[in-house]
Design an enzyme around this catalytic site. Structure first.
Site, PDB file in Angstrom:
ATOM      1  N   ASP A   1       0.804  -1.028  -0.133  1.00 48.12           N
ATOM      2  CA  ASP A   1      -0.067  -0.157  -0.104  1.00 48.12           C
ATOM      3  C   ASP A   1       0.869   1.320   0.134  1.00 48.12           C
ATOM      4  O   ASP A   1       1.550   1.507   0.964  1.00 48.12           O
ATOM      5  CB  ASP A   1      -0.803   0.024   1.177  1.00 48.12           C
ATOM      6  CG  ASP A   1      -1.853   1.138   1.170  1.00 48.12           C
ATOM      7  OD1 ASP A   1      -1.551   2.004   0.628  1.00 48.12           O
ATOM      8  OD2 ASP A   1      -2.571   1.390   2.118  1.00 48.12           O
TER       9      ASP A   1
ATOM     10  N   TYR B   1      -6.408  15.681  -9.545  1.00 46.42           N
ATOM     11  CA  TYR B   1      -5.506  14.620 -10.229  1.00 46.42           C
ATOM     12  C   TYR B   1      -4.308  15.671 -10.817  1.00 46.42           C
ATOM     13  O   TYR B   1      -3.193  15.162 -10.905  1.00 46.42           O
ATOM     14  CB  TYR B   1      -6.266  13.986 -11.392  1.00 46.42           C
ATOM     15  CG  TYR B   1      -5.488  12.993 -12.082  1.00 46.42           C
ATOM     16  CD1 TYR B   1      -4.912  11.694 -11.538  1.00 46.42           C
ATOM     17  CD2 TYR B   1      -5.182  13.020 -13.384  1.00 46.42           C
ATOM     18  CE1 TYR B   1      -4.164  10.883 -12.343  1.00 46.42           C
ATOM     19  CE2 TYR B   1      -4.425  12.108 -14.022  1.00 46.42           C
ATOM     20  CZ  TYR B   1      -3.825  11.051 -13.561  1.00 46.42           C
ATOM     21  OH  TYR B   1      -3.183  10.152 -14.262  1.00 46.42           O
TER      22      TYR B   1
ATOM     23  N   ASN C   1       4.818   4.001 -10.352  1.00 45.99           N
ATOM     24  CA  ASN C   1       3.648   4.105 -11.336  1.00 45.99           C
ATOM     25  C   ASN C   1       2.026   4.351 -10.455  1.00 45.99           C
ATOM     26  O   ASN C   1       0.813   4.513 -11.314  1.00 45.99           O
ATOM     27  CB  ASN C   1       3.377   2.678 -11.927  1.00 45.99           C
ATOM     28  CG  ASN C   1       2.132   2.672 -12.748  1.00 45.99           C
ATOM     29  OD1 ASN C   1       2.016   3.229 -13.961  1.00 45.99           O
ATOM     30  ND2 ASN C   1       0.954   1.937 -12.571  1.00 45.99           N
TER      31      ASN C   1
END
Length: 259
Positions: A75, A167, A102
């Site tokens: 995590d 984002y 990533n």
């Protein structure tokens, strides 16, 4: 719409290297990066939060390449998980040559409707994870006086899109973090770069994005199609290998968008 190019033949770009990839389960860029790294001769450790999907992804790579990557559940919002990933990678691979950050989380919501929890979750997974991973892995690379870190950013770090403020802010942060951390790492012979994809098609993106928006975004590309995930991974392989030995602190836009 242009035709999808032929999948690349391996060139041993990462022969003898070791590679750790985060968020590598499923069908996205992370999975393709792990698969391409294995195809290019690297010993790979894949990590992801989803244990079952991670194991299934490793099995798919083993079937395609003939060698199963190592795996580790992680995590990326938890520092103890990240430190365990680093220690597991060193134990299983011997050392770490390449780290591919990533992990990312998106979603569409206007600023006026966005909750603190939505904002913080996207930044934690998308930006803070890159900081935590780099903080944990970089000392190992600095001690060895070699290494490469590749971060996954986005063209939204430069460009505006409705509903993507959280984002876009996170990805712009990844870009700035890449540049600054690269300067610190350079004196130790470690390179840190990032890719900034525009749109890469995979099953999860199709699941969370409307057909109308996907068509609109694809129409903005000069090739009239989204990238294949392995086309993004190809650029990651370039940044991971010695062909990019003079590059650090750079953000490579992997897109065919018009200027």
């Amino acid at each position: 719409m242009s035709l999808i190019p032929t999948y690349p033949e391996p060139r041993d770009l990462l022969k003898g290297k070791t590679v750790v990839v985060t968020a590598a389960a499923g069908t996205g860029i992370g999975f393709s990066a792990a698969k391409r790294a294995a195809e290019e001769g690297a010993s790979v450790l894949m990590s992801d939060f989803h244990e079952r999907r991670l194991s299934e992804a490793a099995d798919r790579i083993a079937e395609a390449v003939g060698k199963r990557p190592e795996t580790c559940v992680c995590d990326v919002t938890q520092q103890e998980h990240i430190d365990n990933l680093r220690d597991t990678a060193i134990e299983k691979l011997g050392h770490i040559d390449v780290l591919i950050n990533n992990a990312g989380l998106g979603g569409e919501v206007d600023v006026v409707d966005m909750t603190d929890e939505q904002w913080e979750r996207v930044l934690d997974v998308t930006l803070n994870s890159v900081f935590r991973m780099t903080r944990s892995f970089l000392p190992h690379m600095q001690d060895r006086k070699t290494g490469a870190i590749i971060n996954n950013a986005s063209v939204l770090g430069w460009r505006a899109q409705k509903g993507q403020a959280h984002y876009a802010a996170a990805k712009a942060g990844v870009m700035a973090f890449t540049r600054c951390s690269a300067i610190e790492a350079a004196e130790f012979g470690v390179r840190i770069n990032a890719v900034a994809p525009s749109i890469a098609m995979h099953a999860f993106l199709a699941k969370v994005t409307t057909d109308e928006l996907l068509a609109e975004l694809s129409a903005k590309e000069a090739f009239g199609r989204p990238a294949e995930v392995w086309e993004i991974a190809n650029v990651m392989m370039f940044l991971a290998c010695d062909l990019s030995s003079y590059m650090t602190g750079e953000i490579i836009s992997v897109s065919s968008q018009r200027a």
